[in-house]
Scaffold this motif. Structure first.
Motif, short mmCIF file in Angstrom:
data_model
loop_
_atom_site.label_atom_id
_atom_site.label_comp_id
_atom_site.label_asym_id
_atom_site.label_seq_id
_atom_site.Cartn_x
_atom_site.Cartn_y
_atom_site.Cartn_z
N THR A 450 0.84 -1.19 0.00
CA THR A 450 0.00 0.00 0.00
C THR A 450 0.88 1.25 0.00
N GLU A 451 0.23 2.40 -0.24
CA GLU A 451 0.97 3.67 -0.24
C GLU A 451 1.55 3.95 1.15
N GLU A 452 0.82 3.58 2.19
CA GLU A 452 1.31 3.81 3.55
C GLU A 452 2.56 2.97 3.82
N GLU A 453 2.53 1.70 3.41
CA GLU A 453 3.69 0.83 3.60
C GLU A 453 4.87 1.31 2.77
N LEU A 454 4.58 1.80 1.59
CA LEU A 454 5.64 2.32 0.72
C LEU A 454 6.30 3.54 1.37
N ASP A 455 5.48 4.42 1.90
CA ASP A 455 6.01 5.62 2.55
C ASP A 455 6.83 5.25 3.78
N ALA A 456 6.36 4.26 4.55
CA ALA A 456 7.10 3.84 5.75
C ALA A 456 8.46 3.28 5.39
N ILE A 458 10.22 3.99 2.72
CA ILE A 458 11.04 5.10 2.23
C ILE A 458 11.62 5.88 3.40
N ARG A 459 10.80 6.11 4.42
CA ARG A 459 11.27 6.88 5.57
C ARG A 459 12.26 6.06 6.40
N THR A 460 12.06 4.75 6.46
CA THR A 460 13.03 3.91 7.18
C THR A 460 14.41 4.01 6.53
N ALA A 461 14.43 4.01 5.21
CA ALA A 461 15.70 4.07 4.49
C ALA A 461 16.19 5.51 4.28
N GLN A 462 15.45 6.48 4.86
CA GLN A 462 15.83 7.89 4.70
C GLN A 462 15.96 8.25 3.22
N ALA A 463 14.98 7.77 2.41
CA ALA A 463 14.99 8.01 0.98
C ALA A 463 13.92 9.02 0.57
N MET A 464 13.66 10.00 1.46
CA MET A 464 12.60 10.97 1.16
C MET A 464 12.92 11.84 -0.04
N PHE A 465 14.15 11.77 -0.55
CA PHE A 465 14.52 12.56 -1.72
C PHE A 465 13.64 12.22 -2.93
N VAL A 466 13.03 11.00 -2.92
CA VAL A 466 12.22 10.59 -4.07
C VAL A 466 11.01 11.50 -4.25
N LEU A 494 17.65 -0.42 -0.01
CA LEU A 494 17.29 -0.75 1.36
C LEU A 494 15.78 -0.64 1.57
N ALA A 495 15.18 0.41 1.02
CA ALA A 495 13.73 0.57 1.14
C ALA A 495 13.00 -0.59 0.46
N ARG A 496 13.53 -1.04 -0.67
CA ARG A 496 12.92 -2.18 -1.38
C ARG A 496 12.95 -3.43 -0.52
N ALA A 497 14.08 -3.66 0.16
CA ALA A 497 14.20 -4.84 1.02
C ALA A 497 13.28 -4.73 2.23
N ALA A 520 23.38 7.51 10.47
CA ALA A 520 22.85 7.46 11.83
C ALA A 520 21.33 7.42 11.82
N LEU A 521 20.68 8.21 10.93
CA LEU A 521 19.23 8.22 10.84
C LEU A 521 18.70 6.87 10.34
N VAL A 522 19.39 6.30 9.32
CA VAL A 522 18.98 5.00 8.78
C VAL A 522 19.12 3.92 9.84
N GLU A 523 20.22 3.94 10.57
CA GLU A 523 20.45 2.91 11.60
C GLU A 523 19.40 2.98 12.70
N GLU A 524 19.02 4.19 13.05
CA GLU A 524 17.99 4.34 14.09
C GLU A 524 16.67 3.75 13.62
N ALA A 525 16.32 4.00 12.35
CA ALA A 525 15.07 3.45 11.82
C ALA A 525 15.16 1.94 11.64
N LEU A 526 16.35 1.46 11.26
CA LEU A 526 16.52 0.02 11.06
C LEU A 526 16.37 -0.77 12.35
N ARG A 527 16.72 -0.16 13.46
CA ARG A 527 16.59 -0.86 14.75
C ARG A 527 15.16 -1.32 14.97
N HIS A 528 14.20 -0.49 14.58
CA HIS A 528 12.79 -0.85 14.75
C HIS A 528 12.40 -1.98 13.80
#
Length: 593
Positions: A450-456, A458-466, A494-497, A520-528
């Motif tokens: 879904t769009e929500e899962e896709l956005d999550a 993207i944010r986990t991988a800190q890929a908001m540049f898209v 990473l977001a794809r995985a 550091a931002l990606v690692e923090e999100a990856l912990r979750h």
């Protein structure tokens, strides 16, 4: 690339290849029978016309019987119309089966390439595979659509007409039959030489395609190092090699085709001379000579075209062999029959060994490692120690040569590949992106996201540049994602995985191209994310180790130590030395940051 691509490594069209080609032709048998029937009837009509002409000359024309001329003229006209109609029917009917056959083979070839393991793709040049899927299949189509039909038609026409000529006037018929002997002898010699040179040209064209593809993909590196002239020289050498071999092929064909043109015309001249003498002597009628000469002229095209058709047949056989060379390759990695119900992600390496084919020593040996559900292990080792090889065993990109890898107690080789790839997701150090939209690239592993899962993700991988791209997620990125930076490509991979929501997440140094702040931002999100999945992380940076619950030190091709970061840092000098190479480690404090 496979060794010695300049010549076939097996007999042309092995029994297995012939069986496979027959299986491709089987669905089109009914249409092919109709096409062959139309072709045979067309040949019959064309042969009947000179016989009608003989009756016209020796009958109404010779005796001045104009009343009998009209019926014979109508018969000749009818035969001409029937022949033209049959030619139209034949050509119109053969388009669908021939194009359908080419499409079916190409689809099967592409599907088979997806089944073949990474070891196969590592050995073969991509240009060689590309030439097989394009040029070779087109060559096969041209022969099946034109050459094979005319080869049989011409041989049949030659045989029937020769019998008719012998029946009409056997001395001239024997002359025509005798003229076929040198043609057969030269054709057999031509066939042997043409097979070899045709294969050589096709392989060299594959090598040239590889150079073009590599230059297009690596254009940024070529420009950065100012090596434009160097790669051009490489291309020019390969192109000249193709040119020289092609010219040898043309010279061989030209000599053969010229010979095929000379023999029929020389024979025709003798037939006219001896036939005229026979008519003058009264042993042959004028109508018979005209019919004989007309039928003889019908042999000129089949004989002259024989060279082209034989050349086309040899190229087609070589192309079929090149295609079947890939199709006959048995996938070294085949899925089992078991699926995993409610996977927990309990991963174990049990006495694993991996040795590349032909290698003197294994890359990995006696590897024992356990990663419990929800646990994350960082694999640390020197460059070339086998970390990527170890992680490639989990999704079965390669298989161990000894020992086994299990998930929830099941050997991964017993699982179906779709089931395994649903459980395991991998993000590589060198991410691969395709020439499609950002959304399509991200949803490659999970089309129903879904769009929500896709956005999550993207944010986990800190890929908001898209979201800042011209058309957002629908922006089409260039081939290999070259329009993006290395860090951006890694974040998308990473977001794809992450989006695939795997039970086991494999990160092969996925954060190596990120700056310290983004990392550091990606690692923090990856912990979750890693709290809900089993994680195996290849770590080159000291900071990446903090993602893991425990660390496995890979040295000498095996796991030498497993423990918590602080324990290894204190007790294992090799581990401390590896991390000391990273600026994040303060050796005086013996801890990270």
């Amino acid at each position: 690339m496979p060794p010695d691509t300049s010549s076939p490594r097996r007999p042309l069209l092995s029994s297995n290849s012939l069986w496979r080609m027959r299986s491709y032709l089987r669905p089109y048998v009914a249409k092919l029978v109709f096409i062959w029937l139309a072709a045979l009837l067309g040949i019959g009509a064309s042969i009947a016309l000179p016989l009608v002409g003989k009756e016209v000359i020796d009958g109404p024309v010779l005796h001045g019987d104009s009343g009998a001329l009209l019926p014979l003229g109508l018969v000749a006209l009818g035969l001409g119309v029937v022949e033209a109609f049959l030619i139209f029917i034949r050509r119109w009917s053969q388009i669908g089966p021939v194009l359908g056959l080419e499409t079916r083979i190409r689809d099967d070839l592409y599907e088979h390439l997806q089944r073949l393991p990474m070891g196969f793709h590592g050995e073969w040049q991509s240009g060689q595979l590309l030439s097989r899927a394009t040029t070779d299949l087109s060559t096969i189509r041209r022969f099946l659509g034109f050459g094979m039909l005319f080869l049989v038609m011409n041989i049949l026409q030659l045989s029937v007409v020769t019998v008719l000529l012998l029946n009409m006037y056997w001395p001239l018929g024997l002359l025509v039959a005798a003229s076929a002997v040198p043609i057969i002898v030269v054709s057999l010699r031509f066939e042997k030489r043409y097979i070899k040179i045709s294969r050589q040209v096709q392989d060299e064209q594959g090598d040239l395609a590889t150079l073009v593809e590599e230059s297009a993909i690596g254009i940024r590196t070529i420009k950065a190092f100012g090596r434009r002239h160097h790669v051009y020289d490489q291309y020019d050498d390969a192109a000249r090699k193709v040119y020289d071999t092609s010219m040898d092929k043309v010279r061989l064909s030209a000599r053969f085709f010229t010979f095929l043109e000379v023999i029929p015309n020389f024979t025709l001249a003798l037939v006219l001379l001896l036939g005229a003498l026979a008519v003058g002597g009264g042993s042959l009628t004028l109508g018979t000579l005209v019919a004989f000469t007309t039928l003889m002229l019908q042999l000129v095209w089949p004989i002259a075209s024989l060279g082209y058709i034989l050349a086309m047949a040899q190229e087609s056989m070589t192309s079929a062999d090149r295609v079947m060379e890939v199709m006959d390759t048995v996938p070294a990695i085949a899925g089992g029959a078991r699926t995993v119900e409610r996977p927990r992600g309990h991963l174990r390496f049990e006495g694993v060994e991996f040795r590349f084919p032909g290698a003197d020593r294994p890359v990995l040996h006696d590897v024992w490692l356990e990663v419990r559900p929800g646990e994350t292990v960082a694999v640390v080792g020197a460059t070339g120690s086998g970390k990527t090889t170890l992680t490639s065993l989990v999704p079965r990109l390669i298989d161990p040569t000894a020992g086994r890898v299990t998930i929830d107690g099941h050997d991964v080789r017993d699982l179906t590949l779709p089931a395994l790839r649903e459980v395991v997701a991998t993000a590589f150090e060198e991410p691969t992106l395709f020439s499609m939209s950002v959304r399509e690239n991200l949803m490659l592993g999970r089309p129903d996201a879904t769009e929500e899962e896709l956005d999550a993700a993207i944010r986990t991988a800190q890929a908001m540049f898209v979201y800042d791209l011209p058309w957002g997620l629908d922006t089409r990125i260039g081939e290999q994602g070259l329009s993006l930076s290395g860090g951006q490509r890694q974040r998308l991979a990473l977001a794809r995985a992450v989006l695939s929501r795997p039970r086991i997440l494999v990160l092969d140094d996925t954060l190596s191209a990120l700056d310290v702040e983004t990392e550091a931002l990606v690692e923090e999100a990856l912990r979750h994310v890693l709290r809900e999945a089993t994680g195996i992380v290849v770590a080159h940076r000291a900071s990446t180790v903090l993602l893991a619950d425990k660390v496995a030190l890979l040295a000498g091709g095996t796991i030498t130590h497993v423990g918590r970061h602080q324990e290894l840092l204190t007790d294992v000098p090799e581990y401390r030395e590896l991390l000391a190479q990273d600026a994040d480690l303060d050796p005086s404090e013996g801890a990270l940051r």
